[in-house]
Scaffold this active site. Structure first.
Site, PDB file in Angstrom:
ATOM      1  N   ALA A  30       0.908  -1.239   0.009  1.00  0.00           N
ATOM      2  CA  ALA A  30       0.090  -0.127   0.027  1.00  0.00           C
ATOM      3  C   ALA A  30       0.778   1.254   0.025  1.00  0.00           C
ATOM      4  CB  ALA A  30      -0.933  -0.010   1.096  1.00  0.00           C
ATOM      5  N   TYR A  32       4.087   1.384  -0.965  1.00  0.00           N
ATOM      6  CA  TYR A  32       4.581   1.596  -2.411  1.00  0.00           C
ATOM      7  C   TYR A  32       3.745   2.217  -3.289  1.00  0.00           C
ATOM      8  CZ  TYR A  32       7.051   0.149  -6.575  1.00  0.00           C
ATOM      9  OH  TYR A  32       7.774   0.261  -7.914  1.00  0.00           O
ATOM     10  N   LEU A  79      27.059 -24.766 -20.718  1.00  0.00           N
ATOM     11  CA  LEU A  79      27.912 -25.365 -19.940  1.00  0.00           C
ATOM     12  C   LEU A  79      28.015 -26.624 -19.801  1.00  0.00           C
ATOM     13  CD1 LEU A  79      27.226 -22.962 -16.781  1.00  0.00           C
ATOM     14  CD2 LEU A  79      28.962 -22.727 -18.361  1.00  0.00           C
ATOM     15  N   LYS A 109      22.707 -22.192  -9.471  1.00  0.00           N
ATOM     16  CA  LYS A 109      22.214 -22.332 -10.794  1.00  0.00           C
ATOM     17  C   LYS A 109      20.977 -22.066 -10.812  1.00  0.00           C
ATOM     18  CE  LYS A 109      22.382 -25.252 -14.989  1.00  0.00           C
ATOM     19  NZ  LYS A 109      20.923 -25.043 -15.297  1.00  0.00           N
ATOM     20  N   GLU A 164      19.484 -14.647 -15.512  1.00  0.00           N
ATOM     21  CA  GLU A 164      18.548 -15.383 -15.621  1.00  0.00           C
ATOM     22  C   GLU A 164      17.180 -14.661 -14.994  1.00  0.00           C
ATOM     23  OE1 GLU A 164      18.066 -19.231 -16.295  1.00  0.00           O
ATOM     24  OE2 GLU A 164      19.639 -18.800 -17.290  1.00  0.00           O
ATOM     25  N   LYS A 278      32.770 -21.893 -11.633  1.00  0.00           N
ATOM     26  CA  LYS A 278      33.720 -20.983 -12.822  1.00  0.00           C
ATOM     27  C   LYS A 278      35.104 -20.745 -11.922  1.00  0.00           C
ATOM     28  CE  LYS A 278      29.494 -18.507 -14.186  1.00  0.00           C
ATOM     29  NZ  LYS A 278      28.975 -16.958 -14.141  1.00  0.00           N
ATOM     30  N   LYS A 302      24.390 -30.609 -11.870  1.00  0.00           N
ATOM     31  CA  LYS A 302      22.899 -30.776 -11.974  1.00  0.00           C
ATOM     32  C   LYS A 302      22.608 -31.365 -10.566  1.00  0.00           C
ATOM     33  CE  LYS A 302      20.934 -29.170 -14.757  1.00  0.00           C
ATOM     34  NZ  LYS A 302      20.493 -29.724 -16.072  1.00  0.00           N
ATOM     35  N   CYS A 395     -14.374 -50.002 -17.724  1.00  0.00           N
ATOM     36  CA  CYS A 395     -14.325 -48.559 -17.717  1.00  0.00           C
ATOM     37  C   CYS A 395     -14.686 -48.201 -16.392  1.00  0.00           C
ATOM     38  CB  CYS A 395     -14.890 -47.840 -18.704  1.00  0.00           C
ATOM     39  SG  CYS A 395     -14.574 -46.194 -18.650  1.00  0.00           S
ATOM     40  N   CYS A 413     -10.805 -47.749 -23.062  1.00  0.00           N
ATOM     41  CA  CYS A 413     -12.291 -47.839 -23.194  1.00  0.00           C
ATOM     42  C   CYS A 413     -12.550 -47.207 -24.645  1.00  0.00           C
ATOM     43  CB  CYS A 413     -12.808 -46.880 -22.407  1.00  0.00           C
ATOM     44  SG  CYS A 413     -14.723 -46.631 -22.506  1.00  0.00           S
TER      45      CYS A 413
END
Length: 652
Positions: A30, A32, A79, A109, A164, A278, A302, A395, A413
């Protein structure tokens, strides 16, 4: 006033950074909004004093025509992946063999979309997707709506950075809750939601969703000596930098960091799928260079798919639109990859037999592709007196006998009036890649079907706003909106309708190829088997499926009903210059259309030979104006450009 405007810009940008960096803003929404509105009013009164880095530049009502290709000045490389400590040790040995003194910077990552931001004289000039690493898409207008991306840097420098763009978990939950309420398909995960958002043509949608970024790399020459120094310089320039990283020359320390991060993963405000390591020194990075595909100085560890054990409490068998019956296990709830999982797919009866899955078994559960919960295997040493899982013979929806064809792994089915299949066919028909009836999602289809207002796809076009308001939770405004979406879908090109019919083996690509060849559903229905099978990319399986479908009385009746309801049965994507009524014309759409979506109107204009532009100029042939048309309409009047309405477009 100029000082106050400057103060407001600094405060609002600071609060935005706090929100995205810490997920813990120092002011309420509010407060903001109050400051933001004050700045908007001041900028209206004193437009000559508007600052280039004002947050008001982010919000607008642009509707883009599409995204242009953008060739990166500096390629974005992939990468090398690692999935074990042994692979990281091998990477370390290779680096240390050449540079024993090398140390590493390890950082999270982020599971988002790679972006490139180019600044000229300190101003954001281009924001682009990674694409194939060489050519991406120019999505500058959308990235300008991401609040933590600086529009103007504190220094007038030329700079290209990489990072990202992601959707925080809290924003993801909010968006999916809204989509659920609107009967729309939920996003599978935050990454998919971020990708879908950045490809929106309506920038208001992007501005509404709280995307965020982490910037981590400078492209091209740099004055920095290390990756750590690069990150520090980014923070000073106003970019959001992830604070969670370490620097060490020891792979033992790096591995400990990875293990610590893995434990914290579920508690983070955003999704990650690993850790990037890195070489910290930029001079050593340059000396190590690149392979054809990846830098030699970096590797991405990963995370393995998280696995948990759970007990199978029961198994549900559900029927899809093609009649395939799929088993789903109900489990004791477990926390898996940040969500509570209580159901997991068992795929098919062959999979159940192969894994010998039984009620009461303790099983290992994981998320396939970090998305779909599935059972990996049974923990056999915890099995007691469980008996084999009974396989249904009828079914679960209509009680018809189930068939297990020799060439298939699935139970099926074959009753064409099976209620479960009918509902799934309706959902498919309304889906985005088919007729794209916005608002007609699974929840609304279920209500309409239960109320016996719809049974097959032709019934959709008999619905009225009054019918829709009979449904629980549907008020007049929502009913009118859905009704207009249904009416607008009538103008779709025939390949959308063909795909929406859900004919076995006929996907969206096959539908387009078929319509390019036969140009109308009526011609396709009457086509010879050999003519269909001869189409490059199709073949006899699709030809047999189509001939079988169109030979049924139900399909023939449905085509008549859809045509009577006013649906377009012809292909709109292949008009020639001789029969295209608007060939050579440049047309601009503005305002809100009552019956057509913006994309449908654009598609129709293009099918008639027109070039659809996003702005009005002296080259504009005519403007089609809907309600609440703004500056484009005024400019057209000033330039004396012909103006038409939606009814004119529909009459073509």
């Amino acid at each position: 006033m100029k000082e106050r405007m400057n103060e407001l810009v600094q405060l609002l940008n600071q609060y935005a950074r706090e929100y995205y960096t810490k997920d813990n803003p120092s002011v309420s929404d509010a407060e903001y909004d109050k400051l933001y509105r004050e700045l908007v009013e001041l900028e209206k009164e004193f437009p000559e004093d508007i600052l280039p880095n004002s947050p008001t530049h982010r919000v607008g009502d642009l509707v883009l025509d599409g995204f242009e290709k953008y060739r990166h000045e500096y390629p974005l490389f992939s990468l090398q992946d690692a999935f074990s400590r042994e692979e990281l040790d091998a990477f370390d040995r290779r680096i240390k063999a050449e540079f024993p003194q090398a140390d590493y910077l390890a950082e999270l990552k982020i599971d988002g979309l790679s972006i490139s931001l180019t600044y000229v004289n300190g101003r954001l000039r281009v924001g682009a997707t990674r694409g194939d690493g060489t050519v991406g898409e120019n999505i500058t207008e959308n990235l300008k709506r991401v609040r933590d991306i600086p529009l103007h840097l504190p220094e007038n420098i030329d700079l290209t950075v990489r990072g990202e763009c992601y959707l925080p978990k809290a924003s993801f939950k909010t968006i999916n809750a809204e989509r659920r309420e609107n009967g729309e398909t939920e996003f599978a995960n935050p990454r998919n939601a971020a990708a879908g958002t950045l490809r929106q043509l309506d920038t208001k949608v992007v501005a509404k969703r709280k995307l965020a970024t982490f910037i981590y790399q400078e492209a091209g020459p740099t004055a920095a000596s290390s990756q750590e120094a690069v990150l520090e310089s980014f923070a000073k320039l106003g970019f959001t930098v992830n604070p969670r990283h370490i620097i060490s020359s020891s792979m033992d320390a790096i591995w400990q960091f990875i293990e610590d991060v893995a434990k914290e993963r579920a508690e983070l405000a955003y999704d990650i799928d690993g850790v990037v390591i890195k070489v910290n020194s930029l001079a050593l990075q340059e000396a190590l260079g690149f392979t054809v595909k990846a830098p030699r100085w970096a590797i991405a560890y990963k995370f393995p798919a998280e696995e948990k054990t759970a007990e199978i409490l029961s198994v549900d068998w559900t029927v899809g639109r093609t009649g395939v019956v799929t088993p789903t296990a109900n489990l004791t709830p477990v926390q898996l990859a940040g969500t509570t999982v209580s159901r997991a797919t068992l795929h098919n009866v062959d999979y159940i037999a192969e894994k010998d899955i039984r009620i009461g078994d303790i099983v290992v559960v994981y998320k396939a592709g970090d998305i779909i919960p599935a059972v990996l295997h049974v923990v056999e040493n915890k099995r007691d007196q469980q008996v084999p899982l009974p396989i249904p013979t009828v079914c679960p929806s209509c009680q018809s006998e189930l068939i297990h064809f020799e060439d298939e792994v699935a139970l099926r089915c074959v009753n064409p009036r099976c209620p479960a299949q009918l509902k799934e066919k309706l959902i498919h028909f309304a889906s985005r890649d088919a007729m794209n009836i916005i608002g007609l999602g699974p929840a609304i289809v279920e209500k309409l079907f239960t109320a016996e207002l719809i049974c097959d796809v032709a019934d959709i076009y008999q619905l009225t706003p009054e019918n829709l308001m009979q449904l629980e939770g549907i008020k007049e405004k929502s009913a009118t909106k859905l009704y207009k979406a249904i009416q607008a879908s009538k103008a779709n090109s025939a390949e959308k309708l063909l795909f929406g019919l859900g004919i076995r083996h006929v996907g969206s690509k096959a539908s387009r190829l078929l319509m390019e060849r036969f140009e109308s559903l009526e011609q396709l229905a009457a086509a010879d088997f050999d003519d269909i099978a001869a189409i490059d990319g199709l073949g006899i399986v699709i030809a047999e499926s189509l001939k079988t479908y169109f030979a049924t009385a139900g399909a023939q009746k449905l085509l008549i009903e859809l045509k009577t309801a006013g649906l377009n049965l012809t292909y709109l994507g292949k008009k020639t210059a001789s029969d295209a009524a608007l060939t050579g014309m440049t047309i601009v759409l503005t305002g809100k259309l009552a019956n057509l979506t913006r994309s449908q109107a654009k598609e129709k204009l293009q099918s008639l030979g027109a070039n659809v532009a996003g702005s009005v100029s002296k080259k504009t042939s005519l403007v089609i104006a809907g309600s609440d048309a703004g500056s484009k309409l005024e400019k057209a009047k000033t330039l004396g450009i012909e103006i038409k309405d939606e009814a004119w477009l529909e009459s073509l």
